[in-house]
Design an enzyme around this catalytic site. Sequence first.
Site, PDB file in Angstrom:
ATOM      1  N   TYR A  84      10.377   9.154  -1.418  1.00 16.26           N
ATOM      2  CA  TYR A  84       9.561  10.250  -1.963  1.00 16.26           C
ATOM      3  C   TYR A  84       8.807   9.803  -3.212  1.00 16.26           C
ATOM      4  CZ  TYR A  84      11.065  13.654   1.435  1.00 16.26           C
ATOM      5  OH  TYR A  84      11.241  14.310   2.626  1.00 16.26           O
ATOM      6  N   ASN A 119       1.925  21.756   3.380  1.00 12.65           N
ATOM      7  CA  ASN A 119       1.789  20.476   2.685  1.00 12.65           C
ATOM      8  C   ASN A 119       2.534  20.475   1.358  1.00 12.65           C
ATOM      9  OD1 ASN A 119       0.199  19.940   4.853  1.00 12.65           O
ATOM     10  ND2 ASN A 119      -1.741  20.057   3.741  1.00 12.65           N
ATOM     11  N   HIS A 136       6.862  24.485   2.350  1.00 11.77           N
ATOM     12  CA  HIS A 136       7.776  23.335   2.422  1.00 11.77           C
ATOM     13  C   HIS A 136       7.965  22.657   1.062  1.00 11.77           C
ATOM     14  CE1 HIS A 136       6.609  23.014   6.967  1.00 11.77           C
ATOM     15  NE2 HIS A 136       7.401  24.025   6.727  1.00 11.77           N
ATOM     16  N   PRO A 231      -9.130  18.336  15.253  1.00  9.62           N
ATOM     17  CA  PRO A 231      -9.855  17.461  16.189  1.00  9.62           C
ATOM     18  C   PRO A 231      -9.091  17.233  17.491  1.00  9.62           C
ATOM     19  CG  PRO A 231      -8.947  16.186  14.368  1.00  9.62           C
ATOM     20  CD  PRO A 231      -8.694  17.635  14.060  1.00  9.62           C
TER      21      PRO A 231
END
Length: 262
Positions: A84, A119, A136, A231
């Site tokens: 992290y 995110n 999150h 996409p």
Amino acid sequence: MHVRGLPARCSMNQATAVVIPRDLYHALHRARFVAALTGAGISAESGVATFRDAQTGLWARFDPRELATPGAFARNPKRVWDWYAWRRERVAAVEPNAGHRALVELERRVSEFLLITQNVDGLHQRAGSRKLVELHGNIARVKCSREGTIIEHWSAEEDEVPRCANCGAFLRPDVVWFEEMLPEHALVAAEDAARRCDVLLVIGTSAEVYPAAGLPMLTHRRGALVVEINPNETPLSSRVDYVLRGASGVVLPQLVSAPWTL
Ligand code: APR
């Protein structure tokens, strides 16, 4: 005029603009409450890896069971802490992109707005988004792994995981790992927005991780509009009202720059 059940599809390749149906502009113009659900895809154009894109995704390169679960942290806190820390450095080195900035403009433009993000990179806040909930957590924050208190300042020797000054337990990133519950206030606000909004934009998420992936169906069941911006195809694509098949850094500026009264 599109017929519900057959999502209007506008596909081009990633970098080019998409054709946005006139009645979507009109729906945005009429909307009193617009909400947006974002995933890792909105940060891809800033150079932040997504999780599940083939080859480039984090989970294509790292094992989430060894890095993003309470068990992984219990087994090897140093490995998890370092991973992290590495992601935190990478996120700090990039900038929000045109997709993030377009959502700031959208927040300014509609009377009621909520940005619901999965995110942990903090790029929405760095772009200027204010009406936002983090489902999150956020990689820039650290908390005590026993008491859960957010720790503003911490230090540790190079080869150590820092510890809580109060109880001595290891510190950990303030993110939601697999098998963990989401922060209740954020989930309640997100579900409320999904139930009350007139338009929900679903941006850059593979729609595979619950409970976030269940939010669009709350909106759909109420008869409000759900728009997917991605996409690539997702499990959601056949169940929404509009699919804008392009990169969010291209499509979102298009969506907010055009006058909605076209
Ligand atoms: N613009 C829009 N979408 C994009 C772009 C782009 N430029 N590039 C990729 N995408 C899409 C991909 O097609 C994919 O559908 O973004 C999606 C990213 O999906 P994931 O990597 O699965 O990320 P996300 O949906 O946010 O993951 C959900 O899973 O691993 C956990 O906690 C983590 O919050 C994360 C959650």
